[in-house]
Write a protein that holds these residues in place. Structure first.
Motif, short mmCIF file in Angstrom:
data_model
loop_
_atom_site.label_atom_id
_atom_site.label_comp_id
_atom_site.label_asym_id
_atom_site.label_seq_id
_atom_site.Cartn_x
_atom_site.Cartn_y
_atom_site.Cartn_z
N UNK A 202 -14.53 -86.91 18.40
CA UNK A 202 -14.80 -86.77 16.85
C UNK A 202 -14.06 -85.49 16.41
N UNK A 203 -13.24 -85.74 15.30
CA UNK A 203 -12.54 -84.75 14.58
C UNK A 203 -13.28 -84.12 13.46
N UNK A 204 -13.41 -83.21 13.47
CA UNK A 204 -14.19 -82.23 12.34
C UNK A 204 -13.13 -82.45 10.99
N UNK A 205 -13.88 -82.83 9.84
CA UNK A 205 -13.15 -82.84 8.62
C UNK A 205 -13.90 -82.17 7.26
N UNK A 206 -13.16 -81.53 6.57
CA UNK A 206 -13.70 -80.88 5.62
C UNK A 206 -13.32 -81.62 4.07
N UNK A 207 -12.76 -82.78 4.09
CA UNK A 207 -12.47 -83.53 3.07
C UNK A 207 -12.95 -84.87 2.96
N UNK A 208 -12.61 -85.97 2.22
CA UNK A 208 -13.18 -87.34 2.07
C UNK A 208 -12.04 -88.08 2.88
N UNK A 209 -12.79 -88.87 4.02
CA UNK A 209 -12.19 -89.85 4.62
C UNK A 209 -11.87 -91.05 4.02
N UNK A 210 -11.26 -91.90 5.02
CA UNK A 210 -10.87 -93.27 4.59
C UNK A 210 -12.12 -93.97 4.36
N UNK A 270 -9.76 -75.70 -3.68
CA UNK A 270 -10.90 -76.60 -3.23
C UNK A 270 -10.98 -77.98 -4.02
N UNK A 271 -11.31 -79.00 -3.30
CA UNK A 271 -11.38 -80.26 -3.96
C UNK A 271 -12.61 -80.36 -4.80
N UNK A 272 -13.02 -81.10 -5.57
CA UNK A 272 -14.59 -81.35 -6.15
C UNK A 272 -15.15 -81.94 -4.85
N UNK A 273 -16.41 -81.57 -5.11
CA UNK A 273 -17.63 -82.00 -4.02
C UNK A 273 -17.66 -83.39 -4.01
#
Length: 467
Positions: A202-210, A270-273
């Motif tokens: 599992x890859x960590x991500x801090x943004x929205x995924x597909x 930063x992108x919106x939450x």
């Protein structure tokens, strides 16, 4: 004679296989309740977690080739691609049960599934959800067989308590074939054979995924107003428009993507939450009608607005793209500078109502707000900058002398033209706890001790501008 021989062969095959069957079960497979339309993804994640990974159904979707803007889960080809990407050796996936004696092919495939179970290999099958008319197709994870009760044991991803459910084998074999053709039926099975030395991580991500976008659009489709809408992803937004598809694509690429990239380059890290919808309605009638349909209220402006509570930018796009760029600033400002006072929030946003690109940076140009400000300057009706920056949110919007927006905009324009705007933004965000209004930071960046003299200088600057 030929039909009689075939029936005898089928009966012998069935009786022999049934006599040899014994119970088998793959134990300790965790159950995962699927997200909407993610039944296949959930099935794969269940077995991957049994193997010791932390892969979830979103990760399975993200490894597929499926375009998230379609707003659905994986069909068989996309799920198979994802499984192969994760190291599963699914082999052949589609099988035929040839007519007129379809049951021969069905039982042959059942025996192969059963043999895999004996070897400890589960299968994901695509089958009808139930035997009711017009039932949907659905993925299930087959984990075992109970010979005594002649039942198939499986994980049902659609149910919260769907672990180790049981179904009569006769019903399973009835629901399994997908009857697309009259002369043959299709059976879909993906055996989960994997190289245990090469399990996916599992890859960590801090943004929205597909997967995040797919689920968002799935829900969005339930609320779409009547009409033909094009849905596109322009991170961190979803663009929905009722103009022609080519026009919506052009606005998404040439306005939304362009503005986002340049604003993030100079101001926002930063992108919106949350994923935010950008509604682009083609004319005033569509804007008024659909805004009420979606949010239960009439818009208070003929151009467009941003609603934090609705997580939406709502536009009458026939009035032009300037308001769109203006409103794009607001969710980014909220994410990066939540305590930003209204004067700077609206000043920066208003600056880019009329904008372009210079040296690969976004720049604001003079616009329609200039004439009113020049008249106010002539009549000595423009407040001091201490007064402007000291306004509360309520005062800025509700006690506006008529110059709040234009004064804030052309202060930002002045800073931009002097090469100080980005520096002011950075210093203000850094020091805002000590300098809530931004007035002290403004003085420091301008290197102006006497702000009354600066106002006179600024007013002369503004009076020379043209639009």
């Amino acid at each position: 004679m030929k039909t009689y021989t075939t029936l005898l062969l089928l009966l012998a095959l069935y009786c022999h296989a049934h006599a040899e069957y014994k119970s088998t079960l793959i134990t300790d497979v965790p159950h995962i309740k699927q997200k909407p339309d993610f039944c296949g993804e959930a099935c794969a994640a269940m077995y991957l977690q049994k193997l010791g990974t932390k892969i979830d159904q979103d990760d399975v979707f993200n490894l597929s080739t499926l375009d998230a803007s379609l707003g659905r889960g994986c069909y068989t080809p996309e799920l198979a691609t994802s499984l192969k990407e994760m190291g599963f050796k699914v082999g052949r996936i589609w099988y035929k049960a040839q007519g007129p004696n379809f049951n021969i092919g069905i039982h042959q495939q059942w025996n192969k599934l059963y043999q895999d179970l004996l070897r400890g290999t589960p299968s994901i099958v695509c089958m009808h959800y139930s035997d009711e008319p017009h039932t949907t197709e659905h993925f299930r994870l087959v984990l075992g067989y109970d010979a005594k009760k002649d039942t198939v044991i499986y994980h049902e991803p659609a149910e919260k308590r769907g672990a180790y459910k049981r179904m009569k084998r006769s019903l399973f074999l009835k629901l399994w074939p997908l009857k697309y053709k009259k002369n043959y039926w299709t059976l879909i099975r993906m055996p989960l054979v994997i190289d245990s030395q090469n399990l996916p991580v599992k890859k960590a991500t801090t943004h929205f995924t597909k997967a995040d976008y797919a689920q968002h659009i799935l829900q969005l489709k339930k609320d779409l107003p009547r009409g033909k809408f094009t849905i596109l992803i322009e991170e961190p937004f979803v663009v929905i428009g009722d103009e022609s598809p080519s026009k919506v694509k052009s606005r998404a690429k040439n306005t939304v993507r362009w503005a986002v990239n340049l604003l993030k380059k100079d101001y926002f890290t930063k992108d919106p939450d949350h994923i935010i919808n950008i509604w682009l309605f083609k004319n005033r009638n569509s804007y008024m009608k659909n805004t009420y349909h979606l949010f239960g209220k009439r818009p208070g402006t003929p151009f467009g607005y941003y609603s934090y509570s609705d997580r939406a930018l709502v536009m009458n796009i026939s009035t032009g793209g300037g308001t769109l760029v203006h409103e794009i600033v607001h969710p980014f400002m909220h994410a990066n500078f939540p305590d930003c006072p209204a004067w700077f929030n609206e000043g920066l946003a208003s600056l880019f109502e009329q904008c372009g690109e210079r040296n690969k940076r976004i720049v604001g140009f003079t616009n329609w707000r200039l004439r009113g400000l020049q008249i106010a300057i002539t009549h000595n009706e423009v407040p001091s900058f201490k007064t402007l920056t000291g306004t509360t949110t309520y005062q800025f919007y509700n006690e506006d002398p008529g110059t709040n927006y234009s004064q804030a905009r052309y202060l930002c324009y002045y800073l931009q033209q002097k090469g100080l705007l980005r520096e002011f933004y950075q210093q203000f965000t850094k020091n805002h706890k000590k300098d809530v209004s931004g007035y002290a930071t403004l003085q420091k960046v301008l290197e102006e001790k006497d702000m009354h003299k600066f106002k006179t200088k600024w007013q002369k600057f503004v009076q020379k501008l043209q639009y």
